[in-house]
Design a protein around this motif. Structure first.
Motif, PDB file in Angstrom:
ATOM      1  N   THR A  20      40.264 -10.786  39.793  1.00  0.00           N
ATOM      2  CA  THR A  20      39.685  -9.736  39.031  1.00  0.00           C
ATOM      3  C   THR A  20      39.637  -8.254  39.720  1.00  0.00           C
ATOM      4  O   THR A  20      39.574  -7.968  41.007  1.00  0.00           O
ATOM      5  CB  THR A  20      38.028 -10.112  39.117  1.00  0.00           C
ATOM      6  N   ARG A  21      40.138  -7.520  38.733  1.00  0.00           N
ATOM      7  CA  ARG A  21      40.466  -5.974  39.287  1.00  0.00           C
ATOM      8  C   ARG A  21      38.811  -5.566  39.582  1.00  0.00           C
ATOM      9  O   ARG A  21      37.980  -5.646  39.076  1.00  0.00           O
ATOM     10  CB  ARG A  21      40.720  -5.150  38.151  1.00  0.00           C
ATOM     11  N   ALA A  22      38.799  -4.959  40.904  1.00  0.00           N
ATOM     12  CA  ALA A  22      37.420  -4.369  41.396  1.00  0.00           C
ATOM     13  C   ALA A  22      37.624  -3.143  41.317  1.00  0.00           C
ATOM     14  O   ALA A  22      36.526  -2.294  40.914  1.00  0.00           O
ATOM     15  CB  ALA A  22      37.215  -4.879  42.938  1.00  0.00           C
ATOM     16  N   GLU A  23      38.573  -2.401  41.894  1.00  0.00           N
ATOM     17  CA  GLU A  23      38.523  -0.776  41.979  1.00  0.00           C
ATOM     18  C   GLU A  23      40.010  -0.498  41.799  1.00  0.00           C
ATOM     19  O   GLU A  23      40.937  -0.984  42.050  1.00  0.00           O
ATOM     20  CB  GLU A  23      38.195  -0.402  43.222  1.00  0.00           C
ATOM     21  N   LEU A  24      40.167   0.808  41.041  1.00  0.00           N
ATOM     22  CA  LEU A  24      41.484   1.281  40.913  1.00  0.00           C
ATOM     23  C   LEU A  24      41.329   3.009  41.021  1.00  0.00           C
ATOM     24  O   LEU A  24      40.741   3.610  40.529  1.00  0.00           O
ATOM     25  CB  LEU A  24      41.864   0.836  39.375  1.00  0.00           C
ATOM     26  N   GLY A  25      42.329   3.276  42.030  1.00  0.00           N
ATOM     27  CA  GLY A  25      42.426   4.580  42.649  1.00  0.00           C
ATOM     28  C   GLY A  25      43.452   5.389  42.121  1.00  0.00           C
ATOM     29  O   GLY A  25      44.363   4.615  41.375  1.00  0.00           O
TER      30      GLY A  25
END
Length: 143
Positions: free
Chosen positions: A90-95
């Motif tokens: 599951t993608r949590a954070e994308l910077g």
């Protein structure tokens, strides 16, 4: 219509099936703890592939590669030889240059292991941080 528009964003939850083999276990027949990181890596690779991001092609086209820069793993129950597992991503954070995912190893409805993995985008020769290419960012962002 651009080719990028034809490739769907990754699902909020990606499941990767996996079977436990002899090579995955220790002398007690239990999955060796470090192998969960291998399982998580395989699932992330397939998650990216499902989003249309081939890592070899990414390196060839942009010079960018993804590397793991931080892991936090919690082991709850043992997996054993021949167990059928599902590895969740599951993608949590994308910077701009980093990506954090939550990952879980399941045997049926039993949670065995969970982790948070932080990944950085770097130049493949210098290993200096670089922005995640915009086409990759768009593929990792749900509509």
């Amino acid at each position: 219509m651009s080719q990028t528009a034809l490739i769907p964003a990754p699902p909020l939850l990606h499941m990767h099936p996996l079977r436990v083999y002899w090579e995955d276990t220790d002398a007690g027949g239990v999955v060796f703890y470090a192998n969960y990181l291998k399982f998580f890596e395989r699932a992330r690779t397939e998650w990216l592939r499902a989003a249309g991001v081939g890592q070899h092609e990414l390196r060839e086209r942009t010079g960018a590669i993804f590397i793991v820069i931080d892991t936090r793993v919690r082991y709850l129950r043992p997996a054993r030889l021949d167990d059928a597992l599902q590895i969740a991503v599951t993608r949590a954070e994308l910077g701009r240059a980093t990506l954090t995912v939550h990952q879980h190893a399941w045997r049926g409805d039993e949670l065995l292991c969970e982790g948070n993995i932080q990944i950085a985008c770097v130049d493949h020769t210098s290993f200096r941080p670089q922005r995640i290419p915009s086409d990759v960012l768009s593929r990792l962002t749900p509509p």
